[in-house]
Design an enzyme around this catalytic site. Structure first.
Site, PDB file in Angstrom:
ATOM      1  N   HIS A  59       0.831  -1.198   0.000  1.00 30.62           N
ATOM      2  CA  HIS A  59       0.000   0.000   0.000  1.00 30.62           C
ATOM      3  C   HIS A  59       0.868   1.251   0.000  1.00 30.62           C
ATOM      4  O   HIS A  59       1.959   1.259   0.580  1.00 30.62           O
ATOM      5  CB  HIS A  59      -0.871   0.052   1.264  1.00 30.62           C
ATOM      6  CG  HIS A  59      -1.881  -1.031   1.371  1.00 30.62           C
ATOM      7  ND1 HIS A  59      -2.834  -1.268   0.413  1.00 30.62           N
ATOM      8  CD2 HIS A  59      -2.113  -1.940   2.357  1.00 30.62           C
ATOM      9  CE1 HIS A  59      -3.606  -2.282   0.794  1.00 30.62           C
ATOM     10  NE2 HIS A  59      -3.188  -2.711   1.973  1.00 30.62           N
ATOM     11  N   TYR A  75      -4.781  -9.598  -0.311  1.00 29.67           N
ATOM     12  CA  TYR A  75      -6.222  -9.693  -0.075  1.00 29.67           C
ATOM     13  C   TYR A  75      -6.719 -11.007  -0.670  1.00 29.67           C
ATOM     14  O   TYR A  75      -6.330 -11.388  -1.785  1.00 29.67           O
ATOM     15  CB  TYR A  75      -6.967  -8.534  -0.726  1.00 29.67           C
ATOM     16  CG  TYR A  75      -6.754  -7.204  -0.040  1.00 29.67           C
ATOM     17  CD1 TYR A  75      -7.516  -6.846   1.069  1.00 29.67           C
ATOM     18  CD2 TYR A  75      -5.801  -6.312  -0.508  1.00 29.67           C
ATOM     19  CE1 TYR A  75      -7.328  -5.632   1.694  1.00 29.67           C
ATOM     20  CE2 TYR A  75      -5.603  -5.086   0.116  1.00 29.67           C
ATOM     21  CZ  TYR A  75      -6.369  -4.749   1.218  1.00 29.67           C
ATOM     22  OH  TYR A  75      -6.181  -3.547   1.840  1.00 29.67           O
TER      23      TYR A  75
END
Length: 307
Positions: A246, A255
């Site tokens: 990120h 994810y």
């Protein structure tokens, strides 16, 4: 110290469609420890969590049932209750034992229609390595061997209002935000908020009220993230995005989805947050880089799949 004594996210209750399949995912793949079971639910903890549980799965659907935040002291509940009533949200007292092994506390319905509970203690279960001359990890970890829950991300129609709720009522502060502009009166597209020094305990992004985007487990480092990805391949876990990093929070991530379609994350890194650090602001044209720093773009599934 947080305004009203909230220390951290303590538990996530989520719904699953198939409890047996969910137990394979959270127990065998993620390596969480089951501490209590009923015919329709199972309670889990990570190996490095002291309290009785941090994840509760309830059979019957998908999505988030409620989130629990732990405070320092029973007296903190009075300040939170007063703040909640001033803010104008529904709040009620909950008795000890309404949640298994959890103290008395408060139950609120947020402006985004999520249920948030606040409590001051939970029965101590103990970590797998103990507190006397401990090893650095248990010898016989299963699967990913997630040590603890880290954060949750929910959606709300009014992100700025939820930012105010978590700040004014629970005393959290924003480490980072995505804002419509750099003007003082800008609206919020997303906010990442923490009760202490972790980069976030809760995040809220724009979307329908009452929905869950994901809940996340902390891992030690980038090598552990890669190892988790290898295990997801072995166990045919559907991966959404990653391994990647990120821009927002600087965390390293994968994810993925549980068998019911709830999105999970494994997360490592980030930075040390503190209340007097300025909030980092991102603008919409850099959102792809903010969410996925390396790819610099969002996929359609990441922004549309909620439970």
């Amino acid at each position: 110290m947080p305004l009203h004594g909230v220390t951290r996210l303590g538990y996530v209750h989520a719904r699953v469609t198939d409890l047996s399949a969910a137990k394979g995912h959270y127990g065998s793949t993620m390596g969480l420890y089951p501490v209590h079971e009923t015919p329709t639910s199972v309670y889990y903890k990570g190996w490095d969590e002291w309290d009785h549980h941090s994840v509760v799965l309830e059979e019957g659907g998908v999505g988030v049932v409620k989130l629990g935040f732990k405070v320092n002291d029973p007296g903190d509940l009075d300040g939170i209750e007063a703040a909640a009533r001033t803010f104008g949200v529904s709040v009620e007292r909950m008795s000890a034992g309404e949640n298994l092994e959890v103290s008395d506390g408060l139950r609120m319905v947020t402006p985004s229609e999520h249920v948030v509970e606040v409590y001051h203690s939970m029965t101590a279960y103990g970590t797998e390595v103990g507190t006397h001359n401990p090893e650095v990890f248990p010898r016989h970890l299963v699967g990913v061997g997630a040590p603890r829950i880290d954060h949750a991300l929910i959606t709300a129609e009014d992100v700025k209002g939820m930012d105010r709720f978590f700040h004014d009522v629970l005393g959290l502060y924003a480490s980072e935000r995505v804002v419509t502009s750099l003007d003082d009166d800008a609206d919020y597209i997303g906010t990442w908020m923490t009760a202490g020094n972790t980069v976030h305990d809760i995040a809220i992004i724009g979307g329908p009220n009452g929905k869950l985007h994901h809940f996340a487990f902390e891992l030690a480092d980038w090598a552990a993230i890669k190892h988790a990805g290898q295990l997801f391949a072995m166990d045919d876990v559907p991966v959404d995005v990653g391994p990647t990093q990120h821009g927002i929070t600087r965390g390293e991530t994968i994810y993925f989805f549980d068998p019911s379609g709830n999105r999970n994350e494994v997360f490592s890194g980030g930075y040390v947050a503190y209340p007097d650090r300025p909030t980092v602001n991102w603008t919409p044209e850099q959102l792809g880089k903010g969410i996925f720093y390396i790819q610099r773009e969002l996929n359609e599934r990441f922004t549309s799949v909620l439970t």
